[in-house]
Structures are given as structure tokens and as C-alpha cells.
Design an enzyme around this catalytic site. Structure first.
Site, PDB file in Angstrom:
ATOM      1  N   ASP A  17     -22.092   4.723  35.385  1.00  0.00           N
ATOM      2  CA  ASP A  17     -22.004   3.494  36.194  1.00  0.00           C
ATOM      3  C   ASP A  17     -23.677   3.305  36.510  1.00  0.00           C
ATOM      4  OD1 ASP A  17     -20.160   1.660  38.267  1.00  0.00           O
ATOM      5  OD2 ASP A  17     -21.977   1.283  37.598  1.00  0.00           O
ATOM      6  N   ASP A 112     -22.508  -2.619  32.681  1.00  0.00           N
ATOM      7  CA  ASP A 112     -23.184  -1.327  33.208  1.00  0.00           C
ATOM      8  C   ASP A 112     -22.531  -0.149  33.289  1.00  0.00           C
ATOM      9  OD1 ASP A 112     -21.870  -2.004  35.458  1.00  0.00           O
ATOM     10  OD2 ASP A 112     -23.526  -1.067  36.842  1.00  0.00           O
ATOM     11  N   GLU A 113     -21.264  -0.194  32.816  1.00  0.00           N
ATOM     12  CA  GLU A 113     -20.362   1.161  32.861  1.00  0.00           C
ATOM     13  C   GLU A 113     -19.346   1.099  31.715  1.00  0.00           C
ATOM     14  OE1 GLU A 113     -16.536   0.783  35.923  1.00  0.00           O
ATOM     15  OE2 GLU A 113     -17.863  -0.620  36.184  1.00  0.00           O
TER      16      GLU A 113
END
Ligand code: TTP
Ligand code: MG
Length: 368
Positions: A17, A112-113
């Protein structure tokens, strides 16, 4: 008592993340913003809301989803930048490129993860910890942002772990430490336990997973309905969910559980704008815009009965369709509502060799 952990313990899962993702990209691209309290989101004079804030801004209490005006009161020097989604998507694609050097089994959760299953990887002698460190260095050195990682035998623990030493941190939970780690874990760290469920658990005297383990599944079910099974498993450190590569994503949905049950259809309809905003945000974050095949509304009554209204969709989905669907769902029980969700189903893309011929649908762009 049930055994702790299970045979899926051989899996090696990494959850990655990025740290304050949008803000990190802005600070990377403009060195004058580094080390300063910055945020990305809507302007303060137009009832804007923040998407995220740099860690320097978080020290003032500035948070995601906070009205910009409130944030500026907490931190008058806050620099608020507009959202540059195309830029963030491009960086997200590069981050995914780094993941792909280590495994094909990647399940993105948002821009983003992602979860990575590196069980079969031959990189770094198969060490998930070394792979996670390599990913972190590569993202930092080649892309100029930092990414935190959690390494564990399952998804649940990997996600908890990536948050443990944020920002720019890594936490490893090896199989032999799962038992002790989970026992001490506060229940509000469990994925899916929001404020309302946390309060319910606390009211029952359940604060840590060790407390949760003392409960039989049947008793938990009385309080938590279908979520009880997951709670029961997590408390033992068990999570059998596989890392599902992104092409198997078949739907996207958002839901809200209410502290106070909604008494009637109008109260439900009043929640639609909030749900739509969340759905649009999740959709915006997908790396590709998938072709939509249907829309659905999910409703759970205060007494834990669930229903779903589905609608097939040819062409673009319609925000306006959710209202009548919600009313239809309400009619089925006509009783107080504790949870509402809305979502989209996607046309599934199969690997090339299994690609099914799909008819061209007018108005839906190109055939799959
Ligand atoms: P997150 O990973 O939840 O947050 P983050 O990366 O900004 O910070 P952290 O270090 O805690 O991981 O979300 C990723 C991006 O998604 C975030 O940079 C901005 C966007 N976002 C929103 O637009 N609105 C929101 O409410 C949240 C939580 C995130
Ligand atoms: Mg993040």
C-alpha cells in the site's frame, strides 16, 4: 478450541500500500512541496473534500475525506492541490509493473494497494520478506514514492501488517508468530469491522481476538449474522481467501451500515448520493474502465434478512436506475434497514484461449 491457523499457512502473501499516494506523487513531482503539509482534493471555498494528505499534514489531524475547510482550520499552512487522476493512474501502472516482476498473482484493491501471492516465486530463494523489501526499494528508487508492505500467510494478516509500520515500513508475520499476533490484535483492526461492529463487539466485552476466540460460532451469529463466520475464522488467524488476479473481478460495490436503522424508503433514498459518490470514486480508481453488464442494489434489514435487486445493463450504467431498484428492494421487507449497498457487475474477460464470442452491443463501445 479450534486449531490456530490451518494448512493454507504455507501461502506467502504480501499486501502493498503506497503511502499517502496522491500526495506522495505531488511531492515527488514538485520538490518545493516536500517536507510540507500538503493535501489533494477539492478547494476549501467550494465545499471540497480531501482525498488524502501528506504525513506532515496528518500531524495536524488532517485526514482523508475531511472537508477542506475543516483541514485548513487545523492546519492553516496546508497546501491543497487539485486531483490529477491521470497522473496517479500512470504511477499506479508503474507500481504494478514492479509487482509483475515478482509474480503474476496480483489482486489490485485500489489504485495504490494490492495483494500479491508469492508462494510459488523463485525470486530471492522464495523469501517473501526479501521480495517485499526488493519491491519497496525498487518503487522508491525508480518511481520516487514510498510503499509499505505486510508479509503474512494470508490476506487478512498481510493487510493488517502493511499498516503496522506505515509510512515506509514493513511488517512480517511468520506462520509461527500468527497465534500470538492474532491473540493480541484489537478487533477493530479486522477488515470489515467498522465503527459500528467495533462498538457492538466492545459492548459484548470483546476487545482483542483472544476474547473473540472464546465465543462459539452460533453465539456470534446471533449478533453478527453472516459476518460471524469470518470473525470466527479471523480470530483463529484463518483466512482462506485466495489472491484473485484482477481479470477475475466480476463486480464492484460499496455499502454502508447505519448506526441507526433507516425507517422507510425515503430514508434509504436519501443515502443514495453518498453511495454513488463512493461507487464513482472506486470506479475512478480502477486501472481500466471495465464494460458494465449490470447494476444491483443490496439491502439488509435490521433483522438480518438480505435481498438484492439486479438489473441487466446494455450500454452505460445509469445513476438514475438505482433509485427505483432501491424502492423495489425496500418493498420486499418493508421493515427497518441496517445496510444498503449499490454495485456494478462487469462483463468478465477470460484469458485469450477461453475467450467467448460476445455480441457487439450498440452503445457499449467496442466488442470484448
Ligand atoms: P489510501 O491507501 O487509503 O490512503 P493513502 O495512500 O493516501 O495513505 P496511507 O499512507 O494511509 O495509505 O488511499 C489511496 C488513495 O486513494 C489516496 O492517496 C487518495 C485516494 N482516496 C480518496 O480519494 N478518498 C478517500 O477517502 C481515501 C481514503 C483515499
Ligand atoms: Mg495508501
Amino acid at each position: 478450541m479450534d486449531q490456530i491457523g490451518d494448512n493454507t499457512a504455507e501461502r506467502k502473501i504480501i499486501h502493498c500500500d503506497c503511502d499517502c499516494f496522491y500526495a506522495a506523487v505531488e511531492q515527488r513531482d514538485d520538490p518545493s512541496l516536500r517536507g510540507k503539509p500538503i493535501a489533494v482534493g477539492g478547494a476549501g471555498d467550494r465545499r471540497g473534500v480531501l482525498c488524502t494528505a501528506s504525513y506532515e499534514a496528518r500531524a495536524y489531524g488532517v485526514r482523508s475525506a475531511m472537508p477542506t475547510r475543516t483541514a485548513l482550520k487545523l492546519c492553516p499552512d496546508l497546501i491543497v492541490l487539485p486531483v490529477a487522476m491521470d497522473k496517479y493512474k500512470a504511477v499506479a501502472k508503474d507500481v504494478r509493473g514492479v509487482f509483475q516482476r515478482y509474480t503474476d498473482v496480483i489482486e489490485p484493491l485500489s489504485l495504490d494497494e494490492a495483494y500479491l501471492d508469492v508462494s510459488g516465486s523463485e525470486h530471492h530463494q522464495g523469501s517473501a520478506t526479501l521480495i517485499a523489501e526488493a519491491i519497496r526499494s525498487e518503487v522508491r528508487d525508480s518511481l520516487g514514492i514510498t510503499i509499505s508492505a505486510g508479509v503474512a500467510p494470508n490476506k487478512f494478516l498481510a493487510k493488517v501488517a502493511s499498516d503496522w509500520h506505515k509510512p515506509d515500513g514493513i511488517k512480517v508475520i511468520p506462520p509461527q508468530e500468527v497465534e500470538a499476533f492474532v491473540a493480541a490484535l484489537p478487533v477493530d483492526k479486522i477488515h470489515g469491522v467498522g465503527k459500528i461492529t467495533a462498538k457492538k463487539l466492545h459492548d459484548l466485552g470483546i476487545f482483542r481476538c483472544a476474547d473473540l476466540r472464546r465465543w462459539e460460532l452460533v453465539d456470534l451469529s446471533k449478533h453478527f449474522g453472516s459476518f460471524a463466520q469470518a470473525l470466527h475464522n479471523y480470530a483463529q488467524g484463518i483466512d482462506r481467501r485466495e489472491v484473485k488476479p484482477s481479470r477475475s473481478r466480476k463486480s464492484l460495490s460499496v455499502e454502508l451500515t447505519f448506526a441507526e436503522d433507516l425507517p422507510n424508503a425515503d430514508a434509504c433514498l436519501a443515502k443514495l448520493p453518498d453511495l454513488l459518490a463512493r461507487l464513482n470514486r472506486r470506479l475512478e480508481q480502477l486501472p481500466h474502465t471495465p464494460a458494465v453488464a449490470g447494476q444491483f442494489v443490496k439491502l439488509k434489514s435490521a433483522d438480518f434478512r438480505s435481498t438484492t435487486v439486479d438489473r441487466q445493463q446494455l450500454g452505460d450504467w445509469e445513476e438514475g436506475a438505482f433509485g427505483p431498484m432501491l424502492e423495489e428492494a425496500w418493498q420486499r421487507f418493508a421493515s427497518p434497514v441496517r445496510l444498503l449497498g449499490i454495485g456494478l457487475r462487469f462483463r468478465v474477460l477470460l484469458p485469450d484461449s477461453q475467450q467467448l464470442p460476445l455480441p457487439f452491443v450498440p452503445g457499449s463501445g467496442s466488442p470484448l
